[in-house]
Design an enzyme around this catalytic site. Structure first.
Site, PDB file in Angstrom:
ATOM      1  N   SER A 176     -10.992  -0.352   3.058  1.00 44.85           N
ATOM      2  CA  SER A 176     -10.295  -0.607   4.339  1.00 44.85           C
ATOM      3  C   SER A 176      -9.797   0.787   4.880  1.00 44.85           C
ATOM      4  O   SER A 176      -9.216   1.427   4.187  1.00 44.85           O
ATOM      5  CB  SER A 176      -9.051  -1.534   4.154  1.00 44.85           C
ATOM      6  OG  SER A 176      -9.274  -2.589   3.527  1.00 44.85           O
TER       7      SER A 176
ATOM      8  N   ARG B  34       0.797  -0.958  -0.054  1.00 42.54           N
ATOM      9  CA  ARG B  34       0.223   0.085   0.022  1.00 42.54           C
ATOM     10  C   ARG B  34       0.726   1.168   0.140  1.00 42.54           C
ATOM     11  O   ARG B  34       0.390   2.337   0.636  1.00 42.54           O
ATOM     12  CB  ARG B  34      -0.967   0.111   1.118  1.00 42.54           C
ATOM     13  CG  ARG B  34      -1.836  -0.896   1.171  1.00 42.54           C
ATOM     14  CD  ARG B  34      -3.080  -0.711  -0.008  1.00 42.54           C
ATOM     15  NE  ARG B  34      -4.122  -1.662   0.304  1.00 42.54           N
ATOM     16  CZ  ARG B  34      -4.189  -2.885  -0.508  1.00 42.54           C
ATOM     17  NH1 ARG B  34      -2.888  -3.396  -0.970  1.00 42.54           N
ATOM     18  NH2 ARG B  34      -5.384  -3.657  -0.241  1.00 42.54           N
TER      19      ARG B  34
ATOM     20  N   GLU C  20      -5.288   3.797   6.204  1.00 40.79           N
ATOM     21  CA  GLU C  20      -5.004   3.737   4.889  1.00 40.79           C
ATOM     22  C   GLU C  20      -5.584   4.624   3.876  1.00 40.79           C
ATOM     23  O   GLU C  20      -5.174   4.824   2.959  1.00 40.79           O
ATOM     24  CB  GLU C  20      -5.551   2.114   4.584  1.00 40.79           C
ATOM     25  CG  GLU C  20      -4.938   1.288   3.169  1.00 40.79           C
ATOM     26  CD  GLU C  20      -5.924   1.559   2.035  1.00 40.79           C
ATOM     27  OE1 GLU C  20      -5.346   1.087   1.209  1.00 40.79           O
ATOM     28  OE2 GLU C  20      -7.096   2.091   2.506  1.00 40.79           O
TER      29      GLU C  20
END
Ligand code: EPU
Length: 336
Positions: A235, A161, A331
Site C-alpha cells: 500500500s 501503521r 504509508e
C-alpha cells in the site's frame, strides 16, 4: 568492517528503484552493529528488507543493512511460547516457522514483505490482525547513546501503521530483536474480508493456523503483485480516517463507499476505493504505474525513478483531494 562505496540500492528495495548510497555495510550481530556505528564514514541510514521505502535520489549516507538472524524459543508454558526473533529474519519466514509448529498469532500476517525488525515500526497489519497483538517487547540499539534498550509493548505506542519507533525514535534506533508471545491454543481471526470465503472455497470446514495462513497467501497473491516480479512496496498510502460528519456527507453522495468504523467519532475509508473511483487503476506513466488489480499499489515496470513514482503519487493525491476533499498520507517511507 567493510564499507562498500557508491553502491546501488536497486536490489535492496522492493520497488527496484535505482539510487546510490555513499557507503554500505551489512550487520549480522550486536557486535557488528557497535563497530559499524563507531566507524560509520557518513551519517547512518538504516535499512531492513527495503519493502516499505521509496528512494527519491542518491544518498550521501552510510547505509547499515540489518541482517541479525535467529528464531529462538526463550520460554514455554502449556499455553504460550515466548520467541526471540532477530531483526534480519524475513517476516514471512517467521510466519512459516510459527505455522509449522502450530503456534497462533501471526498467521493472518502471512506474505507481508520485509524483515521482522521493521514489523513493529509501522505496526504491520492485515486481515484484522496487527503485529502489536503478539509483541511482548522490542530490543533496539540506541544510535546516539550507543546502548541496547528494551521497550516493553506498553511503551511502544502502537497504533494504525504507527508506533514510537516511527515517531519519537524515528531513525534513532536500530531494531535488534523482537520478543513475541505466540499461542499454543490459537484463537483464529476469520472475520475480516475474504478469509471465510477463501477457506470454504478451499473446502476447509475446520480451519487451523496453517489453513488460515494459506487462505491469506491465496488472497494476497490474487490481488497484490509479487515484488520479486513487479517492483512495489504494498500500500502506497494509508487508509484515511475521517470524522463521522465527513463520512456521512461522502456516503450520501457515494452510497456504495466501503467504510470501517474506528470509534464513535471516526471512520476509516479505503484509499484504494477512492483512487479506484477516479479511474487510476491500471494507469501508467512511463515505467511508473498503478497496479491493475489494486489501486493502492504503485508499481515500477522496470526503470521508473523514485521521482517519477512521487510525481504519479502527487497526481493521485491531488485528484483524490479535488474530488473527495480528503488528503492522503503516504504509508511508504520516502527517503532522499
Ligand atoms: N478496493 C477498491 N479498489 C481496489 C482495491 C480495493 O475499491 O483497487 C476496495 C475493496 O473492495 C475493499 C477496500 O477497497 O472494499 C479495501 O481493500 P483491501 O481489503 O484490499 O484492503 P486495503 O485497505 O486496500 C489494507 C492494508 C494492507 C492489507 C489489507 C488486508 C493499509 C494501508 N493497507 O489494504 O496492507 O494487506 O488491508 O488487510 O492499511 C500494506 O500495508 O502495505 C498492505 C498491503
Amino acid at each position: 568492517m567493510i564499507w562498500e562505496s557508491n553502491k546501488d540500492l536497486r536490489n535492496h528495495n522492493t520497488f527496484g528503484v535505482s539510487a546510490k548510497c555513499a557507503y554500505f555495510t551489512t550487520v549480522h550481530s550486536v557486535a557488528e552493529v557497535e563497530t559499524a556505528v563507531r566507524e560509520a564514514p557518513a551519517p547512518i541510514l538504516l535499512l531492513g528488507g527495503g519493502s516499505n521505502v521509496l528512494f527519491t535520489g542518491d544518498l550521501p549516507a552510510a547505509v547499515l543493512h540489518m541482517a541479525l538472524p535467529g528464531i529462538h524459543i526463550v520460554q514455554e508454558t502449556s499455553d504460550q511460547v515466548h520467541v526471540a526473533v532477530g531483526g534480519g529474519v524475513r517476516w514471512h519466514d517467521l510466519v512459516l516457522w510459527a505455522v509449522s509448529h502450530g503456534y497462533g498469532g501471526i498467521e493472518n500476517l502471512a506474505l507481508i514483505p520485509g524483515n521482522a525488525g521493521a514489523a513493529p515500526i509501522q505496526n504491520i497489519g492485515a486481515y484484522g490482525v496487527e503485529v502489536a497483538s503478539v509483541i511482548e517487547a522490542v530490543e533496539a540499539y540506541d544510535l546516539q547513546n550507543k546502548e541496547v534498550l528494551r521497550f516493553p509493548s506498553e511503551v511502544c505506542e502502537f497504533g494504525y501503521r504507527t508506533s514510537v519507533f516511527k515517531t519519537d525514535y524515528r531513525n534513532k534506533l536500530l531494531i535488534l530483536r523482537l520478543h513475541l508471545r505466540l499461542n499454543k491454543h490459537p484463537v483464529l481471526h476469520l472475520e475480516y474480508g475474504a478469509i471465510r470465503d477463501e477457506l470454504s472455497y478451499m473446502g476447509i470446514a475446520h480451519p487451523d493456523v496453517r489453513s488460515v495462513s494459506q487462505a491469506v497467501i491465496r488472497i494476497r497473491q490474487s490481488k497484490l503483485p509479487d515484488p520479486a516480479k513487479l517492483g512495489n512496496a504494498g500500500s502506497f498510502f494509508k487508509n484515511p480516517v475521517v470524522s463521522r460528519a465527513v463520512y456521512e456527507d461522502l456516503l450520501s453522495k457515494y452510497p456504495a463507499m466501503p467504510h470501517y468504523p474506528v470509534d464513535d467519532s471516526q471512520v476509516k475509508i479505503p484509499a484504494a476505493w477512492l483512487i479506484d473511483q477516479l479511474g487510476w487503476k491500471g494507469h501508467r506513466q512511463g515505467d511508473a504505474g498503478v497496479h491493475h488489480r489494486h489501486a493502492l499499489v504503485l508499481v515500477n515496470y522496470g526503470t521508473a525513478t523514485g521521482q517519477q513514482l512521487i510525481e504519479l503519487s502527487s497526481s493521485i493525491r491531488h485528484s483524490v483531494h479535488e474530488r473527495f476533499g480528503i488528503v492522503l498520507e503516504t504509508e511508504v517511507n520516502i527517503v532522499g
